[in-house]
Design a protein around this motif. Structure first.
Motif, short mmCIF file in Angstrom:
data_model
loop_
_atom_site.label_atom_id
_atom_site.label_comp_id
_atom_site.label_asym_id
_atom_site.label_seq_id
_atom_site.Cartn_x
_atom_site.Cartn_y
_atom_site.Cartn_z
N ALA A 1 9.31 19.09 52.94
CA ALA A 1 9.72 18.55 54.23
C ALA A 1 8.52 18.04 55.02
O ALA A 1 8.06 18.68 55.97
CB ALA A 1 10.46 19.64 55.02
N PRO A 2 7.99 16.89 54.64
CA PRO A 2 6.87 16.33 55.40
C PRO A 2 7.31 15.92 56.80
O PRO A 2 8.47 15.53 56.99
CB PRO A 2 6.44 15.11 54.58
N PHE A 3 6.37 15.99 57.75
CA PHE A 3 6.71 15.61 59.13
C PHE A 3 6.74 14.09 59.25
O PHE A 3 5.82 13.42 58.79
CB PHE A 3 5.68 16.20 60.10
N GLU A 4 7.80 13.56 59.87
CA GLU A 4 7.87 12.10 60.07
C GLU A 4 7.70 11.74 61.53
O GLU A 4 7.08 10.75 61.86
CB GLU A 4 9.21 11.58 59.55
N LYS A 5 8.27 12.58 62.41
CA LYS A 5 8.20 12.26 63.83
C LYS A 5 8.32 13.55 64.64
O LYS A 5 9.12 14.43 64.30
CB LYS A 5 9.37 11.33 64.17
N ILE A 6 7.53 13.63 65.70
CA ILE A 6 7.61 14.78 66.60
C ILE A 6 7.85 14.24 68.00
O ILE A 6 7.13 13.35 68.46
CB ILE A 6 6.30 15.60 66.55
N GLU A 7 8.90 14.77 68.67
CA GLU A 7 9.21 14.28 70.02
C GLU A 7 9.33 15.46 70.97
O GLU A 7 9.60 16.58 70.55
CB GLU A 7 10.55 13.54 70.02
N LYS A 8 9.19 15.13 72.26
CA LYS A 8 9.39 16.14 73.30
C LYS A 8 10.89 16.20 73.61
O LYS A 8 11.55 15.16 73.65
CB LYS A 8 8.63 15.68 74.55
N THR A 9 11.43 17.39 73.83
CA THR A 9 12.84 17.48 74.24
C THR A 9 12.91 17.54 75.77
O THR A 9 11.90 17.82 76.43
CB THR A 9 13.52 18.74 73.68
N GLU A 10 14.10 17.31 76.32
CA GLU A 10 14.25 17.34 77.79
C GLU A 10 13.88 18.70 78.36
O GLU A 10 13.34 18.82 79.45
CB GLU A 10 15.69 16.98 78.17
N GLY A 11 14.15 19.75 77.57
CA GLY A 11 13.87 21.11 78.04
C GLY A 11 12.40 21.48 77.93
O GLY A 11 12.03 22.63 78.21
N GLY A 12 11.56 20.55 77.47
CA GLY A 12 10.12 20.84 77.38
C GLY A 12 9.69 21.37 76.03
O GLY A 12 8.53 21.72 75.84
N GLY A 13 10.63 21.40 75.09
CA GLY A 13 10.28 21.86 73.75
C GLY A 13 9.94 20.70 72.83
O GLY A 13 9.57 19.62 73.30
N VAL A 14 10.06 20.93 71.52
CA VAL A 14 9.76 19.87 70.55
C VAL A 14 10.93 19.67 69.60
O VAL A 14 11.67 20.62 69.27
CB VAL A 14 8.50 20.19 69.69
N LYS A 15 11.07 18.42 69.15
CA LYS A 15 12.07 18.09 68.14
C LYS A 15 11.32 17.47 66.98
O LYS A 15 10.51 16.55 67.19
CB LYS A 15 13.06 17.09 68.74
#
Ligand SMILES: Cc1cc2nc3c(=O)[nH]c(=O)nc-3n(C[C@H](O)[C@H](O)[C@H](O)COP(=O)(O)OP(=O)(O)OC[C@H]3O[C@@H](n4cnc5c(N)ncnc54)[C@H](O)[C@@H]3O)c2cc1C
Ligand SMILES: NC(=O)c1ccc[n+]([C@@H]2O[C@H](COP(=O)([O-])OP(=O)(O)OC[C@H]3O[C@@H](n4cnc5c(N)ncnc54)[C@H](O)[C@@H]3O)[C@@H](O)[C@H]2O)c1
Length: 447
Positions: free
Chosen positions: A229-243
């Motif tokens: 499972a290589p990482f393709e994209k990391i985003e911030k969530t509205e709650g301040g976490g990560v997706k």
């Protein structure tokens, strides 16, 4: 000898640098040491020491549950991250102070600044020009970062010890030491842990049976493990976490993303290229058997050489170099049979060849295993089995590898490593009478 400010100048006050500086000064050399962060380096400040204390702290989660089976009424159990963190960081500060004192007692002059090489004998240390006859590069390594969009949202092992609060959920990238150790810590402390590995294997280099057992126990304890499972994209969530979006199609969200994907050497912006110190294709300092770089009077030890990134190795190298340069006897560390451990829950420990290495490299191999439940786990109704494995060279009966997973495995392995390093035979191990009742007695009872 030209009139230099110092006989020996050490860049980096970590495991290797501090030991080398102290020993050289003990031999009468005039020694200076530059540390840009905190004396003690990775191991003391943000590695082995605070990590192990968190491992110990986290394990109480299980011990408090098990205590009831041993007759204890424990009552309400509450965990306070801030208390553990405060005490751990105070202990780190205490050890940092002890390192300072040791250096100062040996008359090592400490510069709390970054050092940059100007020429083979000249350094800029926080704006000051300093000259030295011999120079040691002991600058260690730093956490690696992702080559993917949003990588700046991840924290590393540098930040993990300073979290404001305990995360409810955490994604950990990597399948090595740090990933498995922190997966265990956060899982024990009650966080939902997802371990994401880009390949199909965790803990490369460890015996496959030990790794399989750890994966089984980790999964039963609630750790989710994603492979390939290589990482393709990391985003911030509205709650301040990560997706995180992964190459296998999975998407996961959590409070925190911890990157534990290896540690590249600290060789950038230090003037190494200017001076002509050769680096390999991973950016590590190239050295010969006596730690000499491509520049005659400049040496390197520890993680910056990307050889074996372990504290006792850096210490041994720094010590050998200082004795060789300034003492009466030159010597080299021995790199065969380096014991190691992963402080997971439960821990793994190993020395020598894995079963598959032995089968690849030796004519004939005998393998002895003991698969058992520790006495404490039996009474606690904890269905967690230990596994010990001894690997023997059939040609001469010598023990060539030992592997363990189970409570206190690293503590037990340190003694067994002496037998493997000394080339004892399985017969000699068997001739030793057991200490009963212990887990370690299994080692002399395998037939
Ligand atoms: C989370 C974690 C857990 C670990 N756990 C273990 C463990 O349980 N057991 C184990 O054996 N190993 C463990 N390690 C590995 C161990 O910490 C390293 O192998 C060891 O610290 C290497 O020592 P070193 O002297 O080479 O480098 P370091 O200890 O990293 O010291 C290098 C020092 O140089 C300083 N520096 C860098 N550049 C400059 C410059 N230009 N000028 C001045 N100063 C500079 C840095 O600030 C640093 O303090 C762990 C590592 C991490 C990250
Ligand atoms: N108990 C100990 O002795 C101990 C504990 C912690 C660290 N250390 C030392 O520090 C070193 C660094 O630890 P570490 O855990 O960061 O490294 P590691 O080399 O143990 O593991 C790195 C992991 O990250 C994976 N990886 C690499 N690049 C990746 C990427 N782009 N995306 C996703 N995954 C990726 C690798 O497949 C591997 O599983 C260790 O090699 C070890 O020598 C030792």
């Amino acid at each position: 000898m030209a009139d230099y400010d110092f006989d020996y100048f050490v860049i980096g006050g970590g495991s290797g640098g501090v030991r080398s500086a102290r020993i050289a000064a003990g031999h009468g050399a005039r020694v200076g040491l530059a540390e840009e962060h905190r004396v003690g380096g990775t191991c003391v400040i943000r590695g082995c020491v605070p990590k192990k204390l968190l491992v110990i702290g986290a394990h109480f989660a299980e011990d408090l549950v098990d205590a009831e089976r041993f007759g204890w009424t424990v009552g309400d159990k509450n965990f306070d991250w801030k208390t553990l963190q405060k005490n751990v960081l105070a202990e780190v500060e205490r050890i940092e102070g002890a390192y300072h004192n040791t250096l100062e007692n040996q008359d090592v002059k400490i510069f709390k600044a970054r050092a940059v090489l100007k020429d083979a004998h000249t350094l800029d240390v926080g704006g000051k020009t300093i000259t030295a006859d011999k120079i040691l590069i002991a600058t260690g390594a730093r956490p690696g970062t992702f080559p993917c969009e949003g990588s700046e949202l991840a924290i590393t092992s540098n930040e993990v010890f300073h979290l404001e609060k305990l995360p409810k959920s955490i994604i950990i990238a990597g399948g090595g030491y740090i990933a498995n150790e922190f997966a265990g810590i956060f899982n024990e402390l009650g966080a939902k842990v997802t371990l994401v590995q880009r390949s199909d294997k965790l803990l490369r280099g460890y015996d496959h049976s030990m790794v399989e057992r750890l994966m089984h126990i980790s999964t039963v304890k609630g750790i989710e493990i994603l492979y390939n499972a290589p990482f393709e994209k990391i985003e911030k969530t509205e709650g301040g976490g990560v997706k995180v979006s992964l190459g296998n199609g999975d998407v996961r969200e959590a409070d925190i993303l911890l990157a534990a994907i290896g540690r590249p050497p600290n060789t950038e912006n230090m003037g190494l290229e200017t001076v002509g110190v050769k680096l390999n294709d991973r950016g590590a300092v190239c050295i010969d058997e006596d730690f000499r770089t491509s520049v005659d009077n400049i040496y390197a030890v520890g993680d910056v050489t990307d050889n074996v990134q372990l504290t006792p190795v850096a210490i041994r190298e720094g010590h050998a170099l200082a004795d060789t340069l300034f003492g009466d006897e030159a010597w080299r560390p021995e790199y065969d049979c380096i014991p190691s451990a992963v402080f997971s829950h439960p821990p793994i420990a190993a020395v020598g060849m894995t079963e598959s290495e032995a089968r690849d490299q030796l004519g004939g191999v005998e393998v002895f295993t003991s698969d058992f439940r520790a006495m404490k786990n039996v009474l606690a109704n904890r269905n967690e089995r230990s596994l010990y494995k001894l690997i023997v060279d059939s040609a001469n009966g010598k023990l060539v590898g030992a592997h363990m997973i189970g409570p206190d495995a690293p503590e037990i392995m340190q003694s067994l490593a002496i037998a493997v390093k000394a080339g004892l035979t399985k017969k000699q191990v068997d001739a030793t009478i057991a200490i009963h009742p212990t887990m370690a007695e299994e080692l002399v009872l395998m037939r």
